[in-house]
Scaffold this motif. Structure first.
Motif, PDB file in Angstrom:
ATOM      1  N   GLU A  62      38.873  37.714  39.767  1.00 19.63           N
ATOM      2  CA  GLU A  62      40.271  37.334  39.987  1.00 19.63           C
ATOM      3  C   GLU A  62      41.041  38.631  40.208  1.00 19.63           C
ATOM      4  OE1 GLU A  62      41.092  34.307  40.455  1.00 19.63           O
ATOM      5  OE2 GLU A  62      39.194  33.451  39.766  1.00 19.63           O
ATOM      6  N   THR A  63      42.013  38.600  41.119  1.00 21.14           N
ATOM      7  CA  THR A  63      42.726  39.814  41.496  1.00 21.14           C
ATOM      8  C   THR A  63      44.229  39.551  41.580  1.00 21.14           C
ATOM      9  OG1 THR A  63      42.600  39.380  43.881  1.00 21.14           O
ATOM     10  CG2 THR A  63      40.729  40.518  42.874  1.00 21.14           C
ATOM     11  N   THR A  64      44.981  40.629  41.782  1.00 20.68           N
ATOM     12  CA  THR A  64      46.439  40.494  41.913  1.00 20.68           C
ATOM     13  C   THR A  64      46.846  40.032  43.300  1.00 20.68           C
ATOM     14  OG1 THR A  64      46.669  42.824  42.534  1.00 20.68           O
ATOM     15  CG2 THR A  64      46.859  42.279  40.181  1.00 20.68           C
ATOM     16  N   HIS A  69      42.990  47.456  49.263  1.00 20.10           N
ATOM     17  CA  HIS A  69      43.416  48.802  48.897  1.00 20.10           C
ATOM     18  C   HIS A  69      44.634  48.811  47.983  1.00 20.10           C
ATOM     19  CE1 HIS A  69      40.650  51.261  51.165  1.00 20.10           C
ATOM     20  NE2 HIS A  69      40.758  50.414  52.172  1.00 20.10           N
ATOM     21  N   PHE A  70      45.410  47.744  48.004  1.00 14.96           N
ATOM     22  CA  PHE A  70      46.620  47.702  47.194  1.00 14.96           C
ATOM     23  C   PHE A  70      46.404  46.930  45.895  1.00 14.96           C
ATOM     24  CE2 PHE A  70      50.502  45.474  45.915  1.00 14.96           C
ATOM     25  CZ  PHE A  70      51.345  46.556  45.688  1.00 14.96           C
ATOM     26  N   ASP A  71      45.773  45.773  46.004  1.00 13.26           N
ATOM     27  CA  ASP A  71      45.619  44.905  44.834  1.00 13.26           C
ATOM     28  C   ASP A  71      44.467  45.368  43.949  1.00 13.26           C
ATOM     29  OD1 ASP A  71      47.700  42.837  45.234  1.00 13.26           O
ATOM     30  OD2 ASP A  71      46.635  42.520  47.119  1.00 13.26           O
ATOM     31  N   ARG A  72      44.438  44.827  42.726  1.00 14.55           N
ATOM     32  CA  ARG A  72      43.450  45.246  41.731  1.00 14.55           C
ATOM     33  C   ARG A  72      42.836  44.029  41.039  1.00 14.55           C
ATOM     34  NH1 ARG A  72      44.279  49.133  44.286  1.00 14.55           N
ATOM     35  NH2 ARG A  72      44.771  51.253  43.580  1.00 14.55           N
ATOM     36  N   ILE A  73      41.698  44.252  40.417  1.00 18.36           N
ATOM     37  CA  ILE A  73      40.988  43.198  39.692  1.00 18.36           C
ATOM     38  C   ILE A  73      41.691  42.899  38.372  1.00 18.36           C
ATOM     39  CG2 ILE A  73      38.830  42.673  38.485  1.00 18.36           C
ATOM     40  CD1 ILE A  73      37.376  44.300  40.634  1.00 18.36           C
ATOM     41  N   THR A  74      41.791  41.611  38.035  1.00 18.26           N
ATOM     42  CA  THR A  74      42.375  41.206  36.756  1.00 18.26           C
ATOM     43  C   THR A  74      41.340  40.567  35.826  1.00 18.26           C
ATOM     44  OG1 THR A  74      43.032  39.060  37.672  1.00 18.26           O
ATOM     45  CG2 THR A  74      44.650  40.845  37.761  1.00 18.26           C
ATOM     46  N   GLU A  75      40.248  40.037  36.398  1.00 17.05           N
ATOM     47  CA  GLU A  75      39.211  39.436  35.553  1.00 17.05           C
ATOM     48  C   GLU A  75      37.874  39.483  36.267  1.00 17.05           C
ATOM     49  OE1 GLU A  75      38.791  35.646  32.591  1.00 17.05           O
ATOM     50  OE2 GLU A  75      39.306  35.178  34.668  1.00 17.05           O
ATOM     51  N   ALA A  87      19.334  33.784  31.229  1.00 21.76           N
ATOM     52  CA  ALA A  87      20.688  33.898  31.765  1.00 21.76           C
ATOM     53  C   ALA A  87      21.588  34.558  30.733  1.00 21.76           C
ATOM     54  CB  ALA A  87      21.230  32.522  32.125  1.00 21.76           C
ATOM     55  N   GLU A  88      22.339  35.537  31.176  1.00 25.84           N
ATOM     56  CA  GLU A  88      23.255  36.241  30.287  1.00 25.84           C
ATOM     57  C   GLU A  88      24.635  36.255  30.915  1.00 25.84           C
ATOM     58  OE1 GLU A  88      23.530  40.811  29.237  1.00 25.84           O
ATOM     59  OE2 GLU A  88      21.921  39.861  28.087  1.00 25.84           O
ATOM     60  N   GLU A  89      25.633  35.772  30.193  1.00 23.01           N
ATOM     61  CA  GLU A  89      26.991  35.715  30.693  1.00 23.01           C
ATOM     62  C   GLU A  89      27.800  36.901  30.174  1.00 23.01           C
ATOM     63  OE1 GLU A  89      28.669  31.994  29.600  1.00 23.01           O
ATOM     64  OE2 GLU A  89      27.652  30.871  31.183  1.00 23.01           O
ATOM     65  N   TRP A  90      28.689  37.358  31.008  1.00 24.38           N
ATOM     66  CA  TRP A  90      29.565  38.478  30.633  1.00 24.38           C
ATOM     67  C   TRP A  90      30.887  38.319  31.350  1.00 24.38           C
ATOM     68  CZ3 TRP A  90      32.081  42.525  33.145  1.00 24.38           C
ATOM     69  CH2 TRP A  90      32.416  43.639  32.375  1.00 24.38           C
ATOM     70  N   SER A  91      31.987  38.540  30.641  1.00 29.46           N
ATOM     71  CA  SER A  91      33.292  38.452  31.288  1.00 29.46           C
ATOM     72  C   SER A  91      34.272  39.372  30.588  1.00 29.46           C
ATOM     73  CB  SER A  91      33.821  37.010  31.299  1.00 29.46           C
ATOM     74  OG  SER A  91      34.097  36.582  29.978  1.00 29.46           O
ATOM     75  N   ALA A  92      35.277  39.762  31.309  1.00 30.09           N
ATOM     76  CA  ALA A  92      36.291  40.651  30.744  1.00 30.09           C
ATOM     77  C   ALA A  92      37.584  40.528  31.529  1.00 30.09           C
ATOM     78  CB  ALA A  92      35.805  42.094  30.778  1.00 30.09           C
ATOM     79  N   LEU A  93      38.695  40.467  30.810  1.00 23.23           N
ATOM     80  CA  LEU A  93      39.991  40.649  31.434  1.00 23.23           C
ATOM     81  C   LEU A  93      40.171  42.127  31.717  1.00 23.23           C
ATOM     82  CD1 LEU A  93      42.241  38.289  29.276  1.00 23.23           C
ATOM     83  CD2 LEU A  93      41.707  38.011  31.704  1.00 23.23           C
ATOM     84  N   VAL A  94      40.882  42.452  32.797  1.00 25.60           N
ATOM     85  CA  VAL A  94      41.068  43.839  33.203  1.00 25.60           C
ATOM     86  C   VAL A  94      42.557  44.095  33.427  1.00 25.60           C
ATOM     87  CG1 VAL A  94      40.519  45.604  34.925  1.00 25.60           C
ATOM     88  CG2 VAL A  94      38.800  43.882  34.304  1.00 25.60           C
ATOM     89  N   VAL A 115      46.812  40.414  30.202  1.00 27.95           N
ATOM     90  CA  VAL A 115      46.091  41.637  30.574  1.00 27.95           C
ATOM     91  C   VAL A 115      46.771  42.894  30.048  1.00 27.95           C
ATOM     92  CG1 VAL A 115      45.156  40.564  32.651  1.00 27.95           C
ATOM     93  CG2 VAL A 115      47.317  41.838  32.785  1.00 27.95           C
ATOM     94  N   ALA A 116      47.910  42.735  29.370  1.00 31.11           N
ATOM     95  CA  ALA A 116      48.667  43.899  28.916  1.00 31.11           C
ATOM     96  C   ALA A 116      47.834  44.797  28.000  1.00 31.11           C
ATOM     97  CB  ALA A 116      49.942  43.449  28.216  1.00 31.11           C
TER      98      ALA A 116
END
Length: 528
Positions: A62-64, A69-75, A87-94, A115-116
């Motif tokens: 998920e991104t902004t 080049h301008f936007d960034r990853i959020t998740e 199977a191994e799951e991994w996730s992170a908010l960014v 995300v703060a």
């Protein structure tokens, strides 16, 4: 604190049902979370382990926004399948380091508050890179995710390259009879459960389940063969037909990308068409424009030419005719104008529309400007740089006594008798000489013969008074061009192009005199 949750009942990818271990990894920089998954056990198609020999990661971001080049990853969310089927799951908010637009917050449910306190990408980059390195990346509209990953890794000094399988393309190949292949369509068509549609891990799980179900539906051999064919072929945008570029030659020419409703997206030219077209799609993670084109393009057209000049002329004309959304240069300009003035006149310079110009004589025409505002600004700058009087140039309303610029000591006083009109006009003539327009150096219409000897192709570009009238490639078409009345529209980009070619390459090009001949004579049409 790290936590691990073991679950059984997730369908495996070997000949028998496997018990898969799902690990939820945390760190001091990433908020700990526990995933409760309720996937149903199912029989795995035989032989599917072959797809997992090199390891597979099903991933979603998920991104902004959509600008790489301008936007960034959020998740980030991924499901990693090991060679043994685990199977191994991994996730992170960014934390993206910028605000998430309200529209994106509403779509994904990921808010600025969420995300703060999350870690920035550089804090999770190493762990993510280790999970992805050497593994097949599977994503939906994979060009988008792969482009964002490559750019984010590049910003922290990591070079990420991977084989990429796009599930949009896979679905199109496997189900060509279906019109829609977005993620919502796949979820509905294959009855896939998804509790958080626009969250990264939930979407990654959908991709894993999609590949499992199509193997059951169509057979493992067919799905694997299709996936391997996609991996072996050049990376094309998901909405382009697999054979869309098969016939594009590596020769000079012009190409056009079209999107929905046959709207022109971009017109370009190259001396190596095929290489240039493919470069748009192989490098779309580097250029935001290429990323947008790759997401929107549905069809490609091209026209081969005999050389670079023909490609340049046709490109300039097509951009103005089609007005593609991603072309910033070469745009149509209906306000083109020039300054008309001669040193012997007592009148101020007059703005003249380019459509009124006879380019056979241009000694009193100065500069070509895309708007009257630009033309006026240029003349004002000339006045200030040369101590000229704005009132005599028509830039200031008439009156008696010194002009306002003279009071500011920017005018030498031609308005109040301190300088003769002749002296003033001489400085103006010298300044405007730098903007002089080239007169048409031929007695009438000409053809520029361009030949591609390697491909045995010859074309003649018909030009009159700097206006490009068209390109012909047969003698019959050439004589038709002679009979056609002049209806050329002056174009600044074409003028600048032709002036440059005639000035720099005059001795390299083959010019044919096509001015209407006297009775009994014919134009030079030899060497066809």
């Amino acid at each position: 604190m790290n936590r691990m949750q073991l679950q059984r009942g997730v369908s495996g990818f070997s000949a028998s049902t496997l018990s898969n271990t799902i690990k939820i990894l945390d760190s001091s920089r990433i908020a700990a979370r526990t995933h409760s998954n309720s996937c149903r056990a199912a029989t795995t198609p035989p032989g599917s382990a072959r797809l997992l020999d090199a390891g597979v990661v099903y991933l979603d971001l998920e991104t902004t926004g959509a600008t790489v080049h301008f936007d960034r990853i959020t998740e980030i969310g991924l499901v990693e399948i090991g060679p043994d089927g685990s199977a191994e799951e991994w996730s992170a908010l960014v934390n993206p380091g910028r605000r998430i637009p309200l529209m994106i917050e509403t779509l994904t449910g990921i808010t600025n508050a969420m995300v703060a306190d999350a870690a920035p990408f550089e804090a999770v980059a190493k762990a993510l890179y280790e999970r992805l390195e050497g593994k097949l990346l599977v994503a939906h509209n994979a060009r988008f995710d792969y482009g964002f990953l490559r750019n984010e890794f590049s910003r922290v000094g990591l070079r990420y390259l991977s084989r990429v399988l796009c599930t949009v393309k896979l679905s199109r190949r496997l189900y060509p009879q279906e019109r829609r292949h977005n993620l919502d369509s796949l979820i509905a068509r294959h009855d896939i459960e998804c509790t958080q549609r626009h969250r990264a891990l939930a979407n990654a799980r959908v991709l894993l389940e999609f590949t499992r179900r199509v193997r059951i539906d169509l057979g493992d051999e067919r799905v694997l063969a299709t996936a391997q064919a996609l991996l072996a072929s050049p990376s094309l945008p998901a909405r382009l037909a697999p054979d869309a570029l098969d016939d594009v030659p590596d020769a000079p020419g012009v190409y056009t990308f079209f999107g929905d409703n046959d709207n022109a997206l971009y017109v370009g030219k190259s001396v190596t068409l095929r290489s240039r077209v493919l470069a748009h799609f192989s490098g779309d993670h580097k250029v935001a424009k290429d990323m947008r084109i790759a997401q929107e393009v549905t069809r490609v057209e091209w026209r081969q030419t005999a050389g670079e000049l023909g490609a340049l002329l046709i490109e300039a004309r097509m951009v103005k005719r089609l007005m593609p959304v991603h072309n910033r240069l070469l745009r149509k300009n209906d306000d083109l104008c020039t300054w008309h003035w001669g040193p012997l006149t007592t009148l101020a310079p007059q703005l003249v529309s380019a459509g009124e110009i006879d380019f056979r004589t241009t000694d009193q025409l100065h500069g070509l400007f895309r708007s009257r505002t630009r033309a006026t600004r240029a003349l004002r700058e000339i006045a200030e740089a040369n101590g000229l009087c704005p009132r005599l140039l028509g830039l200031e309303k008439g009156g008696s006594g010194p002009c306002f610029s003279h009071q500011l000591k920017k005018c030498r006083g031609a308005c109040c008798g301190k300088e003769t009109p002749a002296s003033h006009n001489l400085r103006l003539a010298n300044a405007l000489y730098q903007l002089r327009i080239e007169s048409w150096p031929f007695r009438g219409r000409i053809g520029i013969r361009e030949t591609d000897r390697r491909r045995d192709r010859t074309e003649i570009h018909v030009i009159d008074r700097w206006c490009y009238l068209g390109t012909v490639d047969t003698e019959a078409e050439l004589f038709d061009a002679l009979d056609a009345r002049f209806d050329g529209i002056f174009d600044l980009d074409t003028y600048q192009l032709l002036v440059k070619w005639l000035r720099i390459k005059r001795h390299e090009i083959d010019v044919i005199d096509l001015a209407r001949p006297e009775v009994g004579n014919t134009p030079d049409a030899e060497s066809w």
